[in-house]
Design a protein around this motif. Structure first.
Motif, PDB file in Angstrom:
ATOM      1  N   GLU A 199       0.819  -1.214   0.000  1.00 34.48           N
ATOM      2  CA  GLU A 199       0.000   0.000   0.000  1.00 34.48           C
ATOM      3  C   GLU A 199       0.851   1.262   0.000  1.00 34.48           C
ATOM      4  O   GLU A 199       0.608   2.191  -0.771  1.00 34.48           O
ATOM      5  CB  GLU A 199      -0.930   0.016   1.213  1.00 34.48           C
ATOM      6  N   GLU A 200       1.852   1.304   0.859  1.00 32.27           N
ATOM      7  CA  GLU A 200       2.655   2.526   0.965  1.00 32.27           C
ATOM      8  C   GLU A 200       4.037   2.244   1.543  1.00 32.27           C
ATOM      9  O   GLU A 200       4.536   2.977   2.395  1.00 32.27           O
ATOM     10  CB  GLU A 200       1.917   3.560   1.818  1.00 32.27           C
ATOM     11  N   ALA A 201       4.685   1.196   1.040  1.00 36.81           N
ATOM     12  CA  ALA A 201       5.999   0.826   1.552  1.00 36.81           C
ATOM     13  C   ALA A 201       7.016   1.938   1.356  1.00 36.81           C
ATOM     14  O   ALA A 201       7.941   2.104   2.158  1.00 36.81           O
ATOM     15  CB  ALA A 201       6.486  -0.457   0.876  1.00 36.81           C
ATOM     16  N   THR A 384      10.439   3.821  -9.436  1.00 35.24           N
ATOM     17  CA  THR A 384      11.050   3.656  -8.120  1.00 35.24           C
ATOM     18  C   THR A 384       9.985   3.427  -7.056  1.00 35.24           C
ATOM     19  O   THR A 384      10.121   2.558  -6.181  1.00 35.24           O
ATOM     20  CB  THR A 384      11.880   4.905  -7.753  1.00 35.24           C
ATOM     21  N   ASP A 385       8.927   4.210  -7.133  1.00 34.67           N
ATOM     22  CA  ASP A 385       7.804   4.066  -6.216  1.00 34.67           C
ATOM     23  C   ASP A 385       7.244   2.645  -6.284  1.00 34.67           C
ATOM     24  O   ASP A 385       6.996   1.995  -5.262  1.00 34.67           O
ATOM     25  CB  ASP A 385       6.734   5.094  -6.595  1.00 34.67           C
ATOM     26  N   LYS A 389       7.239  -0.478  -3.378  1.00 40.21           N
ATOM     27  CA  LYS A 389       6.008  -1.157  -2.981  1.00 40.21           C
ATOM     28  C   LYS A 389       6.110  -2.668  -3.184  1.00 40.21           C
ATOM     29  O   LYS A 389       5.555  -3.450  -2.410  1.00 40.21           O
ATOM     30  CB  LYS A 389       4.829  -0.589  -3.775  1.00 40.21           C
ATOM     31  N   ALA A 390       6.824  -3.074  -4.220  1.00 34.29           N
ATOM     32  CA  ALA A 390       6.935  -4.497  -4.530  1.00 34.29           C
ATOM     33  C   ALA A 390       8.031  -5.204  -3.737  1.00 34.29           C
ATOM     34  O   ALA A 390       7.892  -6.393  -3.430  1.00 34.29           O
ATOM     35  CB  ALA A 390       7.190  -4.679  -6.021  1.00 34.29           C
ATOM     36  N   GLN A 408      16.921  -0.484  -6.608  1.00 32.19           N
ATOM     37  CA  GLN A 408      17.623   0.375  -7.567  1.00 32.19           C
ATOM     38  C   GLN A 408      17.587  -0.230  -8.957  1.00 32.19           C
ATOM     39  O   GLN A 408      17.355   0.470  -9.956  1.00 32.19           O
ATOM     40  CB  GLN A 408      19.070   0.592  -7.125  1.00 32.19           C
ATOM     41  N   ALA A 409      17.835  -1.555  -9.029  1.00 29.23           N
ATOM     42  CA  ALA A 409      17.852  -2.222 -10.339  1.00 29.23           C
ATOM     43  C   ALA A 409      16.488  -2.148 -11.016  1.00 29.23           C
ATOM     44  O   ALA A 409      16.394  -1.884 -12.221  1.00 29.23           O
ATOM     45  CB  ALA A 409      18.294  -3.679 -10.170  1.00 29.23           C
ATOM     46  N   GLN A 410      15.427  -2.372 -10.261  1.00 30.24           N
ATOM     47  CA  GLN A 410      14.085  -2.306 -10.851  1.00 30.24           C
ATOM     48  C   GLN A 410      13.751  -0.876 -11.257  1.00 30.24           C
ATOM     49  O   GLN A 410      13.120  -0.640 -12.291  1.00 30.24           O
ATOM     50  CB  GLN A 410      13.034  -2.828  -9.867  1.00 30.24           C
ATOM     51  N   SER A 411      14.189   0.084 -10.465  1.00 29.57           N
ATOM     52  CA  SER A 411      13.977   1.490 -10.804  1.00 29.57           C
ATOM     53  C   SER A 411      14.706   1.847 -12.098  1.00 29.57           C
ATOM     54  O   SER A 411      14.147   2.501 -12.980  1.00 29.57           O
ATOM     55  CB  SER A 411      14.466   2.383  -9.655  1.00 29.57           C
ATOM     56  N   ASP A 412      15.955   1.410 -12.212  1.00 22.49           N
ATOM     57  CA  ASP A 412      16.752   1.720 -13.401  1.00 22.49           C
ATOM     58  C   ASP A 412      16.171   1.071 -14.653  1.00 22.49           C
ATOM     59  O   ASP A 412      16.264   1.623 -15.747  1.00 22.49           O
ATOM     60  CB  ASP A 412      18.194   1.239 -13.212  1.00 22.49           C
TER      61      ASP A 412
END
Length: 414
Positions: A199-201, A384-385, A389-390, A408-412
């Motif tokens: 929800e809001e990690a 990144t958000d 959350k995931a 970071q990797a998923q954000s990139d």
């Protein structure tokens, strides 16, 4: 209601409850009837409370009475669904005309939004607090209108802390000690409510990472896998391993966890201004205090959040109607009751003046000057958000450094 504030007294504000609400579908067609001279605006918003839909319906009723040639179709979604809904609508060529959401820089990069000065009058534009408006800019141009602002503070169950023989903490060492002792009371009581679910990690992560001197980055660069974030991430894990939190924090959602605090079963949890109203409705006899969020060294800090309204460039013929709607909504006699009912902080100068006497907002207004905000003007923030959350909840079982690296990797990767 029994309650004390380290910053001064407070009164209850309008009650809000869960972040789920049934949605209303948009009407069909392209929303513009050139032959009749009528215009239809599609408005997509999230649910802040059980009152959200009714509050927007009141705004729309008043607006349509004043503008009989404009119809507004309202759709309300839960925060859990909002980002997937807006993505699906955009991909299908059915973006709403007006959208209330969070991350927006990606929409700017895709040239989907109006600059806000194109859809509000000069008087409305000049009424926004400068700092909030600056937080809605990309390359010096504002593409989103500030809607509400919020700061966070620590809600403390005075009775539980007294039973455990501890005082409200100001730094991490005191927080760990106090939370561990409250958890040791047993009877289903948890010392600190730590919601790391989807929800809001990102918010709970910010409380800890930023409270230890870390950062998520800025408009140019996202920095999650950064040495400055490791102390906060490791402290989260330390709290969990010490049994200072509720069971299974990695999958716990914020809203139901706050309900447990309101029931008197959690010693401390970070909350929002609307939490005051939730307590007033759910457990008015709760003996609690509102204090600053403990940080690594006790220095002042709060997580500031600002949601926005934005206008998609779907049809040039709708620009005038959108402007009329925004100007109407942000007029003090419409906007102030709306933001007051939802229990948030106003983003307009006229709104702040109108609510300056609201004691319930005082603890949050007092910590707001030290607020840090998400880097929402970075186009990469949306990814990144989603990554926080995931993935951040996995810190319950994985090394803190590994979790930061994965986020970071998923954000990139976008």
């Amino acid at each position: 209601m029994k309650k004390s504030l380290r910053f001064g007294s407070a009164i209850a504000i309008a009650a809000v409850a869960s972040l789920t609400l049934a949605s209303c579908g948009f009407g069909g067609g392209d929303g513009d009837d050139s032959a009749s001279g009528e215009t239809t605006l599609d408005l997509l918003v999230p649910s802040y409370s059980d009152a959200t839909q009714g509050l927007w319906e009141d705004v729309i009723d008043g607006f349509e009475d004043a503008n009989p040639d404009i119809t507004v179709n309202l759709e309300v979604q839960s925060w859990d669904n909002l980002e997937s809904v807006i993505a699906t609508k955009i991909q299908g060529g059915e973006a709403p005309d007006i959208y209330n959401g969070g991350p927006f820089a990606g929409f700017v990069a895709d040239e989907l939004l109006y600059p806000v000065e194109d859809v509000v009058s000069p008087d409305t534009f000049s009424d926004f607090q400068d700092s909030f408006l600056a937080n809605a800019e990309v390359d010096g141009t504002a593409y989103a209108l500030p809607l509400i602002a919020s700061a966070r503070a620590l809600f403390v169950n005075n009775a539980l802390l007294q039973q455990a023989g501890v005082e409200a903490p100001t730094n991490w060492d005191e927080l760990l000690d106090a939370a561990t002792k409250v958890s040791a009371l047993g009877g289903g009581v948890a010392g600190y409510g730590m919601p790391l679910g989807s929800e809001e990690a990102q918010a709970e992560a910010a409380v800890w990472l930023w409270g230890g001197g870390g950062t998520f980055g800025d408009a140019e660069t996202i920095t999650v896998d950064d040495p400055s974030n490791l102390p906060g991430a490791e402290q989260v894990k330390k709290m969990i391993d010490a049994g200072a939190t509720q069971a299974d924090p990695g999958s716990t959602q914020r809203s139901p966890l706050m309900d447990i605090f309101i029931q008197g079963k959690i010693g401390m949890q970070v909350g929002l201004p609307p939490t005051v109203g939730q307590i007033a409705e759910g457990n008015p006899d709760l003996d609690y205090s509102i204090v600053p969020i403990p940080t690594k060294d006790g220095s002042p800090f709060t997580l500031g959040v600002m949601d926005q309204l934005m206008a998609f460039q779907n049809d040039g013929d709708k620009q005038e109607a959108i402007t009329k709607f925004f100007d109407y909504y942000y007029s003090a006699d419409v906007y102030v009751p709306w933001v007051q009912s939802e229990g948030f902080l106003p983003v307009t100068k006229s709104g702040a003046e109108a609510l300056s006497g609201e004691e319930a907002l005082a603890p949050f207004l007092e910590v707001l000057p030290g607020a840090q905000f998400y880097p929402s003007t970075n186009p990469q923030w949306s990814a990144t958000d989603a990554a926080f959350k995931a993935l951040f909840g996995q810190i319950q079982t994985k090394p803190a450094q590994d979790v930061l690296t994965e986020i970071q990797a998923q954000s990139d990767a976008g």
